[in-house]
Enzyme design. Structure first.
Site, mmCIF file in Angstrom:
data_model
loop_
_atom_site.group_PDB
_atom_site.id
_atom_site.type_symbol
_atom_site.label_atom_id
_atom_site.label_comp_id
_atom_site.label_asym_id
_atom_site.label_seq_id
_atom_site.Cartn_x
_atom_site.Cartn_y
_atom_site.Cartn_z
ATOM 1 N N PRO A 151 1.924 -10.034 -4.128
ATOM 2 C CA PRO A 151 1.181 -9.086 -3.503
ATOM 3 C C PRO A 151 1.044 -9.664 -1.938
ATOM 4 O O PRO A 151 0.299 -10.335 -1.365
ATOM 5 C CB PRO A 151 -0.147 -8.940 -3.844
ATOM 6 C CG PRO A 151 -0.418 -10.332 -4.563
ATOM 7 C CD PRO A 151 0.939 -10.821 -4.858
ATOM 8 N N GLU A 152 2.107 -9.336 -1.032
ATOM 9 C CA GLU A 152 1.518 -9.280 0.624
ATOM 10 C C GLU A 152 1.623 -7.810 0.972
ATOM 11 O O GLU A 152 1.734 -6.937 0.019
ATOM 12 C CB GLU A 152 2.921 -9.933 1.378
ATOM 13 C CG GLU A 152 2.788 -11.598 0.752
ATOM 14 C CD GLU A 152 3.723 -12.450 1.844
ATOM 15 O OE1 GLU A 152 3.930 -12.145 2.918
ATOM 16 O OE2 GLU A 152 4.063 -13.531 1.208
ATOM 17 N N LYS A 154 -3.742 -6.029 3.071
ATOM 18 C CA LYS A 154 -3.534 -6.232 1.274
ATOM 19 C C LYS A 154 -4.603 -5.546 0.541
ATOM 20 O O LYS A 154 -4.880 -5.899 -0.280
ATOM 21 C CB LYS A 154 -3.693 -7.677 1.245
ATOM 22 C CG LYS A 154 -2.583 -8.260 1.848
ATOM 23 C CD LYS A 154 -2.565 -9.910 1.960
ATOM 24 C CE LYS A 154 -1.771 -10.707 2.534
ATOM 25 N NZ LYS A 154 -1.653 -12.076 2.736
ATOM 26 N N ASN A 171 1.951 -15.716 2.595
ATOM 27 C CA ASN A 171 2.837 -17.012 2.769
ATOM 28 C C ASN A 171 4.267 -16.956 2.730
ATOM 29 O O ASN A 171 4.940 -17.916 3.323
ATOM 30 C CB ASN A 171 2.370 -17.999 1.436
ATOM 31 C CG ASN A 171 2.522 -19.106 1.912
ATOM 32 O OD1 ASN A 171 2.377 -19.784 3.041
ATOM 33 N ND2 ASN A 171 2.838 -20.178 0.835
ATOM 34 N N ARG A 203 -2.030 -23.856 2.877
ATOM 35 C CA ARG A 203 -1.120 -23.217 2.171
ATOM 36 C C ARG A 203 0.320 -24.190 2.671
ATOM 37 O O ARG A 203 0.371 -24.405 3.480
ATOM 38 C CB ARG A 203 -0.779 -21.718 2.436
ATOM 39 C CG ARG A 203 -2.034 -20.996 2.291
ATOM 40 C CD ARG A 203 -2.604 -20.711 0.836
ATOM 41 N NE ARG A 203 -1.590 -20.075 -0.147
ATOM 42 C CZ ARG A 203 -1.402 -18.790 0.053
ATOM 43 N NH1 ARG A 203 -1.847 -17.768 0.697
ATOM 44 N NH2 ARG A 203 -0.459 -18.144 -0.869
#
Length: 265
Positions: A2-3, A52, A162, A254
């Site tokens: 999920p982006e 999102k 990310n 991250r």
DNA sequence: CGATTATGATTAA
DNA sequence: TAATCCTAATCGC
């Protein structure tokens, strides 16, 4: 998965299957039992993506807020629905297809005001029409944080995650640790344009592919997984452009990846 | 069968 | 900065 592109694609697909139809709703797992009962049988007015965040608005004005988080999934199936397996938080069924939601970060009823509050906290979403790069550029110009952190900040630009942040930094030739306010003139605009182009492509393909097919030596068909990205998760592997081993490091809690030659600090 | 991992984000310390 | 939440697939033993 999920982006932002995943959520926008989901909204589109949910609208195709369910919009304007009464939706059968249940919570096989039980954790959204009350919510499911409230919307069961109500027509879906529309599904909407903001970065999102996903909102399902029903004709009765109930609004279901869904955030997939890191591991959430919304899977489609044909009808009649298969027996529920696993932890299905929410199961929806329209006239021709059904959807199962598992592992969401959030799945709850919200008021119109709560929805507005959530949406108003977000920076511009490159996938929504009418959004412009100005507020993103302005925030970047004012921030001394690393550009790799700024790109992940949903209040600065909504929908980038990310994978995209490392890929965009590579495509812009910028090291993710570069302070946003020290980027060369025009670089933040380039990053914005990259986000518009690539998130759109992500919606179209329903996956993240930042490399050109012709660069991979293809003119048709889908690019194999190993060749889709420039730097993400490619630690120690040779840069697709210059052969220098890809490096990785922590940026904004991250992991980020970059080519030390194509993206000098 | 347990450990590890994941494209996320909030809360606590 | 660390802990926490949510789930399923994969990998090593």
């Amino acid at each position: 998965m999920p982006e932002g592109h995943t959520i926008h694609r989901l909204a589109r697909d949910l609208n195709r299957d369910l919009k304007g139809h009464p939706v059968q709703a249940s919570s096989p797992q039980g954790r959204f039992r009350d919510g499911a009962r409230l919307i069961d049988g109500q027509p879906l007015e529309r599904a909407e993506a903001w970065g999102k965040n996903l909102f399902l608005t029903f004709d009765t004005n109930e609004i279901v807020y869904v955030h997939l988080g890191l591991i959430g999934k919304f899977r489609r199936h044909a009808l009649p629905a298969p027996a529920a397996r696993g932890a299905i938080r929410l199961r929806l069924a329209g006239p021709e297809a059904g959807w199962d939601l598992t592992g969401p970060n959030a799945c709850k009823l919200v008021t119109r005001a709560e929805k507005l509050r959530t949406v108003n906290k977000l920076g511009p979403d490159p996938l929504r029409r009418g959004t412009t790069p100005e507020t993103f550029e302005a925030k970047a110009a004012r921030s001394s944080r690393p550009i790799g952190a700024v790109l992940l900040d949903q209040a600065t630009i909504a929908g980038v995650g990310n994978v995209y942040r490392s890929e965009f930094c590579f495509l812009a030739g910028v090291h993710p640790m570069t302070a946003a306010n020290e980027l060369a003139d025009g670089t933040s605009r380039i990053l914005w344009d990259l986000s518009v182009e690539h998130l759109k492509e992500g919606v179209r393909l329903n996956r993240i592919v930042t490399r050109e097919p012709k660069e991979v030596g293809m003119t048709r068909g889908r690019i194999p997984p190993r060749h889709r990205l420039y730097v993400y998760k490619r630690h120690h592997q040779p840069c697709h452009r210059c052969g220098t081993p890809i490096e990785q490091g922590e940026v904004a809690a991250r992991t980020a990846w970059w080519c030390p030659r194509c993206q000098p600090r």
